[in-house]
Enzyme design. Structure first.
Site, short mmCIF file in Angstrom:
data_model
loop_
_atom_site.label_atom_id
_atom_site.label_comp_id
_atom_site.label_asym_id
_atom_site.label_seq_id
_atom_site.Cartn_x
_atom_site.Cartn_y
_atom_site.Cartn_z
N LYS A 23 2.21 8.17 -6.95
CA LYS A 23 1.62 6.80 -7.34
C LYS A 23 2.72 5.69 -6.89
O LYS A 23 3.98 5.94 -7.22
CB LYS A 23 1.52 6.71 -9.00
CG LYS A 23 0.32 7.56 -9.40
CD LYS A 23 -0.97 6.77 -9.21
CE LYS A 23 -0.98 6.11 -10.24
NZ LYS A 23 -2.33 5.29 -10.59
N GLU A 78 0.43 -6.90 -12.12
CA GLU A 78 -0.30 -6.33 -13.42
C GLU A 78 0.39 -7.41 -14.62
O GLU A 78 -0.30 -7.77 -15.60
CB GLU A 78 -0.15 -5.06 -13.40
CG GLU A 78 -1.09 -4.24 -12.77
CD GLU A 78 -1.06 -2.84 -12.69
OE1 GLU A 78 -0.57 -2.38 -13.80
OE2 GLU A 78 -1.26 -2.07 -11.88
N SER A 114 5.08 6.60 -11.05
CA SER A 114 4.41 7.14 -12.14
C SER A 114 5.26 8.51 -12.92
O SER A 114 6.10 9.04 -11.89
CB SER A 114 2.91 7.98 -12.25
OG SER A 114 2.49 8.77 -13.27
N HIS A 124 -18.87 -13.03 -5.50
CA HIS A 124 -19.34 -11.98 -6.31
C HIS A 124 -18.63 -10.71 -6.18
O HIS A 124 -19.03 -9.50 -6.42
CB HIS A 124 -20.78 -11.53 -6.36
CG HIS A 124 -21.55 -13.14 -6.46
ND1 HIS A 124 -21.66 -13.77 -7.78
CD2 HIS A 124 -21.97 -14.12 -5.69
CE1 HIS A 124 -22.32 -14.77 -7.34
NE2 HIS A 124 -22.52 -14.92 -6.12
#
Ligand code: ARG
Length: 482
Positions: A301, A308, A295, A174
């Site tokens: 970043k 992804e 970025s 979980h």
């Protein structure tokens, strides 16, 4: 062509069309430009050109062996095909929309090069059994490549798992800290998944590896063909036994896409973990810069773009599986033009998995593990609570009572803002005082039970996370790979 062609006498049209089309004598007008583009597949099926030529050469050799064409015809076909193969490899072959698909493009070029022998090649054959053969040959090659790449991925997993066979990290359920595991153990879960993936691909390969040629359009052919011979020539394990089935079913393509979707799903789960672990909230790993991007606006970043995208591309591959299932569900036997739509999903599914596996094999080796952060996270989630309960059970307390006693201890620790291991023996006893028989079962040996290393080492059986077991699993895995 547009409507203006309707003014031209039909006979001229038929003659003009006959120059271009294999079936045009039957037609009184050519198809419109739009329909030509709509029905053509040459711009995506040309990637099966080498398989198409392989299939044609085997078919021609069989026709000659059976006396259906002459040895000279065969020699002409072989010479022409060798030249065509050279042109395709050199990228000088001129693909034409007029010839619709890879099969007719190659056949037309062959006829230009060698004349009548080229026109005899299609004896006893149809594009229906030809295309089914080409796809199976193509898929077989793709599966062989995928199997090698899964092996590369697995070797990378084994290398990293070996280095971290004893590195503790929180195991989650979980997404809450559950029990300590080693990072190596966690990685080995993906070895097991991909081992089954490889098994699935080998399984699909077996059913793919049957020869449709000889089925012709749908019913077989009146020529005295030798299908077994063609099957052997092309390395098929046997022939498709029913001609209608041979030309029409694409279940092997569906199975392949399912195997791809499952493999991508495994890689997508791993991707999701890499993304989480790389987030500063976890901070468990760092990915090598070559797999990340910055970025355009936020200078600080470093984004895990590659995992992804793997996660994103899994959606697209799942879509291909559904596309193929849907493609087949309403088709009456035998061949229907719908089947031409099988190729793009199939090719894209294979391409996506092949690229993903290639990237992943390298990305795994570029993972920098932050073992301190993993250990620090373990100190926060009462990860050894189960070990404490197991300890009480081993001292004779029923498991449900032990569970309750430890729950009380966890609550006390939470209130105090410390870990279970920070309690003295007396404090621990006091925390459990409402469960009779619990506190008095605690003794000095509890300290080692509450350590992370103690918890790991205790899970010492096949499939458990004890470092010795993880090392043994890695050793077995290397055997299974070899
Ligand atoms: N391009 C077609 C395909 O991909 C080849 C078979 C066409 N056969 C036919 N009868 N139209 O399926």
């Amino acid at each position: 062509m547009t409507d203006s062609t309707q003014n031209t006498p039909n006979t001229d049209l038929a003659a003009a069309a006959a120059d271009n089309k294999a079936w045009s004598g039957r037609f009184s007008e050519p198809v419109s430009e739009l329909v030509k583009r709509y029905t053509a597949s040459v711009f995506f099926d040309q990637r099966m050109a080498e398989q198409d030529i392989r299939g044609s050469l085997a078919h021609a050799a069989m026709l000659a062996k059976q006396g259906i064409i002459t040895p000279q015809d065969l020699a002409d076909i072989q010479r022409g095909m060798a030249q065509i193969l050279g042109e395709i490899r050199a990228d000088s072959f001129v693909w034409s929309l007029d010839a619709e698909d890879v099969h007719l493009n190659i056949e037309r070029r062959l006829t230009t090069l060698v004349g009548d022998a080229g026109k005899r090649l299609h004896t006893g054959r149809s594009r229906n059994d030809q295309v089914a053969t080409d796809i199976r040959l193509w898929l077989r090659d793709a599966i062989d490549q995928i199997l090698i790449l899964i092996g590369d991925f697995q070797r990378s997993i084994l290398t990293l798992a070996e280095a971290h066979a004893a590195t503790p990290m929180p195991g989650h359920t979980h997404l809450q800290v559950a029990q300590p595991v080693t990072f190596g153990h966690h990685l080995m879960a993906y070895f097991e998944m991909t081992l089954r993936d490889a098994e699935r691909f080998r399984d699909v390969r077996q059913r793919t590896n049957r020869l449709p040629l000889g089925a012709a359009a749908l019913a077989g052919t009146s020529f005295p063909i030798d299908r077994e011979y063609v099957a052997r020539e092309l390395g098929f394990e046997g022939v498709c036994e029913n001609s209608l089935d041979a030309v029409s079913d694409r279940d092997f393509a569906i199975e392949f896409c399912a195997a791809v979707a499952i493999t991508m799903t495994h890689l997508s789960r791993l991707s999701e973990e890499l993304i989480l672990w790389m987030s500063p909230r976890f901070g468990f790993i760092d990915l090598a810069d070559r797999f990340c991007t910055g970025s355009s606006i936020m200078p600080q970043k470093k984004n895990p773009d590659v995992p992804e995208l793997v996660r994103g591309k899994t959606g697209r591959v799942n879509g291909h599986l559904v596309a193929l299932l849907t493609l087949m569900k309403g088709q009456p036997l035998a061949y229907n033009k719908d089947n031409q739509e099988d190729k793009e999903p199939l090719f894209d599914a294979a391409d996506t998995l092949i690229d993903t596996l290639r990237i992943y094999a390298d990305m795994i080796l570029g993972i920098r593990v932050k073992a301190d952060a993993m250990r620090a996270a373990l100190a926060q989630g009462f990860a050894t609570a189960t070990d404490l309960a197991d300890y009480l059970v081993k001292k004779g307390l029923p498991f449900r009572d032990a569970h309750e006693a430890v729950a009380l201890a966890v609550r006390a620790a939470e209130m105090r803002g410390c870990d279970l291991a920070d309690f003295t023996l007396d404090e621990l006893r006091a925390a459990m005082c409402h469960v009779s028989g619990a506190g008095e079962r605690l003794a000095g040996d509890i300290a080692s039970v509450l350590t992370i290393e103690g918890s790991l080492a205790a899970r010492d059986h096949i499939g458990g996370t004890a470092p010795a077991q993880v090392r043994a699993a890695i050793a077995r895995a290397r055997q299974r790979l070899a």
